[in-house]
Enzyme design. Sequence first.
Site, short mmCIF file in Angstrom:
data_model
loop_
_atom_site.label_atom_id
_atom_site.label_comp_id
_atom_site.label_asym_id
_atom_site.label_seq_id
_atom_site.Cartn_x
_atom_site.Cartn_y
_atom_site.Cartn_z
N LYS A 116 -4.27 -11.39 -6.62
CA LYS A 116 -5.52 -11.44 -5.86
C LYS A 116 -6.59 -10.56 -6.51
O LYS A 116 -6.29 -9.46 -6.98
CB LYS A 116 -5.21 -10.92 -4.45
CG LYS A 116 -6.38 -10.91 -3.51
CD LYS A 116 -5.97 -10.35 -2.14
CE LYS A 116 -6.35 -8.89 -2.04
NZ LYS A 116 -6.77 -8.46 -0.70
N LYS A 164 0.82 -1.21 0.00
CA LYS A 164 0.00 0.00 0.00
C LYS A 164 0.86 1.26 0.00
O LYS A 164 0.50 2.26 -0.60
CB LYS A 164 -0.98 0.00 1.18
CG LYS A 164 -2.09 -1.02 0.99
CD LYS A 164 -3.31 -0.72 1.82
CE LYS A 164 -4.42 -1.73 1.47
NZ LYS A 164 -5.57 -1.65 2.35
N LYS A 179 -10.79 -5.21 -4.49
CA LYS A 179 -11.82 -4.22 -4.77
C LYS A 179 -11.21 -2.92 -5.29
O LYS A 179 -11.91 -2.10 -5.86
CB LYS A 179 -12.74 -4.00 -3.57
CG LYS A 179 -12.13 -3.66 -2.25
CD LYS A 179 -13.25 -3.28 -1.27
CE LYS A 179 -13.23 -4.03 0.04
NZ LYS A 179 -12.19 -3.59 0.97
P1 ATP Z 1 -8.38 -3.67 -0.98
O1 ATP Z 1 -8.30 -4.16 -2.38
O2 ATP Z 1 -9.08 -2.35 -0.84
O3 ATP Z 1 -7.12 -3.80 -0.20
P2 ATP Z 1 -9.67 -6.16 -0.38
O4 ATP Z 1 -10.51 -6.45 -1.55
O5 ATP Z 1 -8.43 -6.93 -0.17
O6 ATP Z 1 -9.40 -4.61 -0.25
P3 ATP Z 1 -10.42 -6.22 2.41
O7 ATP Z 1 -11.43 -5.28 3.00
O8 ATP Z 1 -8.99 -5.92 2.67
O9 ATP Z 1 -10.65 -6.33 0.85
O10 ATP Z 1 -10.73 -7.71 2.83
C1 ATP Z 1 -11.94 -8.16 3.37
C2 ATP Z 1 -11.90 -9.66 3.55
O11 ATP Z 1 -11.99 -10.30 2.27
C3 ATP Z 1 -10.63 -10.20 4.17
O12 ATP Z 1 -10.94 -11.29 5.03
C4 ATP Z 1 -9.83 -10.70 3.01
O13 ATP Z 1 -8.94 -11.71 3.38
C5 ATP Z 1 -10.93 -11.21 2.10
N1 ATP Z 1 -10.53 -11.16 0.70
C6 ATP Z 1 -10.23 -10.05 -0.01
N2 ATP Z 1 -9.93 -10.34 -1.28
C7 ATP Z 1 -10.01 -11.71 -1.38
C8 ATP Z 1 -9.80 -12.64 -2.45
N3 ATP Z 1 -9.44 -12.22 -3.65
N4 ATP Z 1 -9.98 -13.94 -2.21
C9 ATP Z 1 -10.37 -14.38 -0.98
N5 ATP Z 1 -10.57 -13.55 0.08
C10 ATP Z 1 -10.40 -12.23 -0.10
#
Ligand code: ATP
Length: 335
Positions: free
Chosen positions: A199, A117, A202
């Site tokens: 990964k 980040k 969002k």
């Molecule tokens: P950002 O992209 O803004 O960092 P993010 O999509 O990783 O956000 P978070 O709010 O950080 O979302 O994560 C929320 C939950 O979703 C966490 O438990 C994280 O481990 C899970 N998660 C996020 N992306 C994935 C993915 N691609 N596959 C499985 N679990 C996920």
Amino acid sequence: MEENQQEKVLYSAVQPSGNLTIGNYIGAIRNWVNMQREFTCFYAIADMHAITVRQEPALLRRRTLELAALYIACGIDPEQCTLYVQSNVSAHAELAWVLNTVTYVGEMERMTQYKDKAARHAENVNMGLMDYPVLMAADILLYQANLVPVGVDQRQHLEITRDIAIRFNNRYGETFRVPEAYILKEGAKITSLQDPLRKMSKSDENPNASVYLADDRDSIMRKFKRAVTDSDNRIVASDEKPGVTNLLNIYAAFKGCTVAEAEREFEGKGYGDFKLAVGETVADALAPVQAEQKRLLADKGYLAGILKCGAESAAYAARKTLSKVYRKVGFYRGE
Ligand code: ATP
Ligand code: LTN
């Protein structure tokens, strides 16, 4: 003495920092629903974590409510668990401050998410971004959680939470329960449809890379149609076929079957049919969730009531731990 399941505490949270993807759903929220009957669950909307990167205030507020509605639409039952907004419970910030004093700068600098980040938001490498894991440790430790269901990307944060808990307990005497990450093997990492080695996130800039829970049927179908696979037409899960494996994982998660069952179902079929079936399954599963979220958002009073009630019961539980911490570290508490 082994506690029975119902007394075991489960804690998790998602940041209201963007539109949720099917990765968030499969890796996190879906599992929360399955566990709410068995455990004492606390599910938070981590708005204090969200502001570690720049947020538009009005949008953050709106997304917080949308996320609350989404949790409920996905099957989180506010009668069975505590659903609340992190910033509504001041104990999170208070405990984070104390935990900061048993956390080393060097270990925060080494955290993978911080490094990622900090590189992505080079113009805004603020103290909060570095302190993110300490606030997360405070979230979890305040509720004496046994288990924390998250996607695999959060494993490192859970490890540091355990380290912080153990260190505090060693220094001040038994105070925190040392939690464990609960990471389901299937669906722990849903990857980008455009780059299946990364990964699904969002905050990805490429809108075709992620399927959002709010996407309409046409967008969902289009994104799966364009999903990156490979050139041999075999629908099997393997390390050499990350794109196909990812689609199988997504299909199995939404269909409620195993990856092996999905492989059998598509044996002998081509990628075109396969992608169509994945798209349809996801769109069919999301339609009722979207409709329910919309219905809930039309009743802001109801949502406000749920969140107020959730914050009160979270604050009550959190205050117990915080009082103990303040006593242990030697803060004056009156007569
Ligand atoms: P950002 O992209 O803004 O960092 P993010 O999509 O990783 O956000 P978070 O709010 O950080 O979302 O994560 C929320 C939950 O979703 C966490 O438990 C994280 O481990 C899970 N998660 C996020 N992306 C994935 C993915 N691609 N596959 C499985 N679990 C996920
Ligand atoms: N950092 C988490 C969100 C989060 C969280 C938590 C998860 C904040 N506090 C406590 C589990 C427990 C993420 O998923 N990115």
